[in-house]
Structure formats: structure tokens, C-alpha cells
Design a protein around this motif. Structure first.
Motif, PDB file in Angstrom:
ATOM      1  N   THR A  57       0.829  -1.194   0.000  1.00 43.86           N
ATOM      2  CA  THR A  57       0.000   0.000   0.000  1.00 43.86           C
ATOM      3  C   THR A  57       0.868   1.250   0.000  1.00 43.86           C
ATOM      4  O   THR A  57       2.050   1.208   0.367  1.00 43.86           O
ATOM      5  N   ASP A  58       0.258   2.353  -0.385  1.00 37.63           N
ATOM      6  CA  ASP A  58       0.947   3.633  -0.421  1.00 37.63           C
ATOM      7  C   ASP A  58      -0.062   4.678   0.008  1.00 37.63           C
ATOM      8  O   ASP A  58      -1.237   4.608  -0.364  1.00 37.63           O
ATOM      9  N   TYR A  59       0.381   5.660   0.787  1.00 41.54           N
ATOM     10  CA  TYR A  59      -0.526   6.673   1.303  1.00 41.54           C
ATOM     11  C   TYR A  59       0.056   8.062   1.158  1.00 41.54           C
ATOM     12  O   TYR A  59       1.274   8.263   1.290  1.00 41.54           O
ATOM     13  N   ALA A  60      -0.813   9.019   0.932  1.00 38.16           N
ATOM     14  CA  ALA A  60      -0.407  10.406   1.001  1.00 38.16           C
ATOM     15  C   ALA A  60      -0.070  10.741   2.449  1.00 38.16           C
ATOM     16  O   ALA A  60      -0.662  10.178   3.383  1.00 38.16           O
ATOM     17  N   ASP A  61       0.861  11.640   2.635  1.00 42.84           N
ATOM     18  CA  ASP A  61       1.272  12.007   3.991  1.00 42.84           C
ATOM     19  C   ASP A  61       0.101  12.519   4.822  1.00 42.84           C
ATOM     20  O   ASP A  61       0.039  12.318   6.034  1.00 42.84           O
ATOM     21  N   SER A  62      -0.841  13.176   4.161  1.00 47.94           N
ATOM     22  CA  SER A  62      -1.953  13.788   4.879  1.00 47.94           C
ATOM     23  C   SER A  62      -2.898  12.766   5.514  1.00 47.94           C
ATOM     24  O   SER A  62      -3.669  13.109   6.414  1.00 47.94           O
ATOM     25  N   VAL A  63      -2.872  11.522   5.050  1.00 48.15           N
ATOM     26  CA  VAL A  63      -3.784  10.512   5.581  1.00 48.15           C
ATOM     27  C   VAL A  63      -3.053   9.341   6.218  1.00 48.15           C
ATOM     28  O   VAL A  63      -3.693   8.455   6.805  1.00 48.15           O
ATOM     29  N   LYS A  64      -1.746   9.325   6.118  1.00 51.87           N
ATOM     30  CA  LYS A  64      -0.965   8.194   6.634  1.00 51.87           C
ATOM     31  C   LYS A  64      -1.208   8.049   8.128  1.00 51.87           C
ATOM     32  O   LYS A  64      -1.165   9.004   8.886  1.00 51.87           O
ATOM     33  N   GLY A  65      -1.487   6.833   8.531  1.00 51.81           N
ATOM     34  CA  GLY A  65      -1.759   6.558   9.935  1.00 51.81           C
ATOM     35  C   GLY A  65      -3.221   6.705  10.304  1.00 51.81           C
ATOM     36  O   GLY A  65      -3.628   6.315  11.408  1.00 51.81           O
TER      37      GLY A  65
END
Length: 124
Positions: A57-65
Motif C-alpha cells: 500500500t501507499d498513502y499520502a502524507d496527509s492521511v498516513k496513519g
């Protein structure tokens, strides 16, 4: 590949919401899938992606976590679990499919197929 996003609605900040994206097509379960969003007056932006196998998976920093992408290939469905959403997460959320099974794809032009979008509104 045809994509149908659902699950949007009104959610309070700090709550949770799960978006679904049902895919149809012979090879849809093999493709890397992504989630994008577009807020009023803003450009469409990458949110998350998940490989065809679901192992990456890969996430934008704004939604990571806070957000988690998952998939059930037996059901040809991809999910976006939104935990602790914030008012700035308010947007129309789109699911999209590449023609690749894995990799890092954050640009909208890398995705060949798009769903119709589902509106998520986060109240403060």
C-alpha cells in the motif's frame, strides 16, 4: 473495468467511515487500485493505493496513519477505511484502477479507469 464507489456520507470528526469500490471486469482483481479525492475549488489529489495482491500500500502524507486501504479480490472490492477523519478530509472520493499489478502510482494520469465518486463530509 467498471468501478462503482459507495459508502460516502456525513461523519463527525474523529469518527470512522469505510468507502467501498466494486470492480467488474475479467482482470480487475489483478490491478493496482487507488483512491483520490477532490475538494471544492481544489485539484484532485492522491489519497492511497493498493497493489493487485493487496500486499503493498501507499498513502499520502496527509492521511498516513489514519486511512487504510484494503481489498477482497474474491469480491472484486477495494476499501478505504477512514479513521479519525478531519474536516479537511471533506471531498468527493474516487476509486481508480491502473493496468498494472504493483508499483508506485500517485498521478491521476497513471490510472486508466475511474469510478463516479462518493461524497464524504466531515463535520467538526
Amino acid at each position: 473495468v467498471q468501478l462503482q464507489a459507495s459508502g460516502g456520507g456525513l461523519v463527525q470528526a474523529g469518527g470512522s467511515l469505510r468507502l467501498s469500490c466494486a470492480a467488474s471486469g475479467r482482470t480487475s482483481s489483478r490491478f493496482l487500485m487507488g483512491w483520490f479525492r477532490q475538494a471544492p475549488g481544489k485539484e484532485r489529489e492522491f489519497v492511497a493505493s493498493i497493489s493487485g495482491s493487496g500486499s503493498s500500500t501507499d498513502y499520502a502524507d496527509s492521511v498516513k496513519g489514519r486511512f487504510t486501504a484494503s481489498r477482497d479480490n474474491a469480491k472484486n472490492t477495494v476499501y478505504l477505511q477512514m479513521s479519525s477523519p478531519r474536516p479537511e478530509d471533506t471531498a468527493i472520493y474516487y476509486c481508480a484502477s491502473t493496468k498494472f499489478s504493483s508499483g508506485t502510482y500517485r498521478l491521476a494520469r497513471s490510472y486508466a479507469y475511474w469510478g463516479q465518486g462518493t461524497l464524504v463530509t466531515v463535520s467538526s
